[in-house]
Design an enzyme around this catalytic site. Structure first.
Site, PDB file in Angstrom:
ATOM      1  N   LEU A 176       0.815  -1.211   0.000  1.00 32.86           N
ATOM      2  CA  LEU A 176       0.000   0.000   0.000  1.00 32.86           C
ATOM      3  C   LEU A 176       0.854   1.270   0.000  1.00 32.86           C
ATOM      4  O   LEU A 176       1.847   1.354   0.719  1.00 32.86           O
ATOM      5  CB  LEU A 176      -0.901  -0.017   1.241  1.00 32.86           C
ATOM      6  CG  LEU A 176      -2.021   1.010   1.325  1.00 32.86           C
ATOM      7  CD1 LEU A 176      -3.225   0.402   2.025  1.00 32.86           C
ATOM      8  CD2 LEU A 176      -1.567   2.255   2.056  1.00 32.86           C
ATOM      9  N   HIS A 177       0.454   2.235  -0.801  1.00 31.23           N
ATOM     10  CA  HIS A 177       1.178   3.504  -0.857  1.00 31.23           C
ATOM     11  C   HIS A 177       0.238   4.606  -1.312  1.00 31.23           C
ATOM     12  O   HIS A 177      -0.672   4.357  -2.101  1.00 31.23           O
ATOM     13  CB  HIS A 177       2.381   3.401  -1.800  1.00 31.23           C
ATOM     14  CG  HIS A 177       2.073   2.832  -3.150  1.00 31.23           C
ATOM     15  ND1 HIS A 177       1.859   1.479  -3.351  1.00 31.23           N
ATOM     16  CD2 HIS A 177       1.919   3.415  -4.356  1.00 31.23           C
ATOM     17  CE1 HIS A 177       1.604   1.263  -4.637  1.00 31.23           C
ATOM     18  NE2 HIS A 177       1.627   2.417  -5.263  1.00 31.23           N
ATOM     19  N   ARG A 178       0.429   5.796  -0.792  1.00 31.88           N
ATOM     20  CA  ARG A 178      -0.401   6.930  -1.181  1.00 31.88           C
ATOM     21  C   ARG A 178       0.440   7.907  -1.993  1.00 31.88           C
ATOM     22  O   ARG A 178       1.483   8.364  -1.543  1.00 31.88           O
ATOM     23  CB  ARG A 178      -0.975   7.644   0.049  1.00 31.88           C
ATOM     24  CG  ARG A 178      -1.761   8.915  -0.309  1.00 31.88           C
ATOM     25  CD  ARG A 178      -2.429   9.535   0.901  1.00 31.88           C
ATOM     26  NE  ARG A 178      -3.580   8.755   1.341  1.00 31.88           N
ATOM     27  CZ  ARG A 178      -4.810   8.855   0.821  1.00 31.88           C
ATOM     28  NH1 ARG A 178      -5.035   9.714  -0.160  1.00 31.88           N
ATOM     29  NH2 ARG A 178      -5.788   8.112   1.272  1.00 31.88           N
TER      30      ARG A 178
END
Ligand SMILES: [Zn+2]
Length: 177
Positions: free
Chosen positions: A120-122
């Site tokens: 997960l990464h924003r």
């Protein structure tokens, strides 16, 4: 902007990462000895800020939890807050360093959501009116490499100048107390 989530369709060029072919680059990148080599611009307690090596725009970064989480609901309260504050920090730093007109920020979750790396990464993408893309007209690879190094230096300096920022071994550390 017509395609809101187009900016981060190309997420990370895996050949440039220190990970093995089958490994997760976002797990191994923060363990690299030289932050500049792997484009880690900042760290917080639970996450780190990585300059995208295939940026939509100069300054395109990703706030990534150290822990290998694939589903958004898996993030703990502490990790959520930490990642959100890192995004705030990135926006503040970019405002100081690059004077963008706006930002896109978001996550691609799952393959059908456009995610190419399941850790997960924003994304945080600075936007300028018209988004003049000088890279397209010159030698692409060379210019991207130079632009990444220049962006890295400008952004780490700006982040270090923010309240609580400090430079240490070319990482920018800060705490959220
Ligand atoms: Zn991972």
């Amino acid at each position: 902007m017509d395609e809101l989530f187009a900016p981060w369709r190309i997420e990370w060029v895996k050949r440039d990462s220190p990970a093995d072919a089958d490994g997760c680059p976002f797990c191994s990148i923060p363990e690299a000895a030289d932050a500049r080599d792997v484009l880690v611009v900042a760290r917080s307690e639970h996450s780190y800020l990585l300059l995208n090596n295939s940026p939509y725009n100069p300054g395109h970064v990703m706030a990534i939890p150290y822990r290998h989480v694939t589903e958004y609901p898996e993030l703990t309260d502490e990790e959520l807050l930490d990642q959100a504050r890192l995004v705030q920090r990135a926006i503040e730093g970019m405002r100081q360093a690059m004077n963008p007109d706006g930002f896109n920020t978001g996550c691609n979750l799952g393959r059908d959501g456009g995610g190419s790396i399941d850790h997960l990464h924003r994304h945080v993408v600075p936007r300028w009116a018209g988004d003049t893309n000088f890279m397209a007209v010159i030698d692409e690879t060379k210019v991207i490499v130079q632009a990444l190094e220049e962006t890295y230096d400008v952004l780490t300096a700006a982040l270090a100048d923010l309240p609580d920022g400090r430079r240490e071994d070319e990482h920018v550390y800060f705490s959220f107390v």
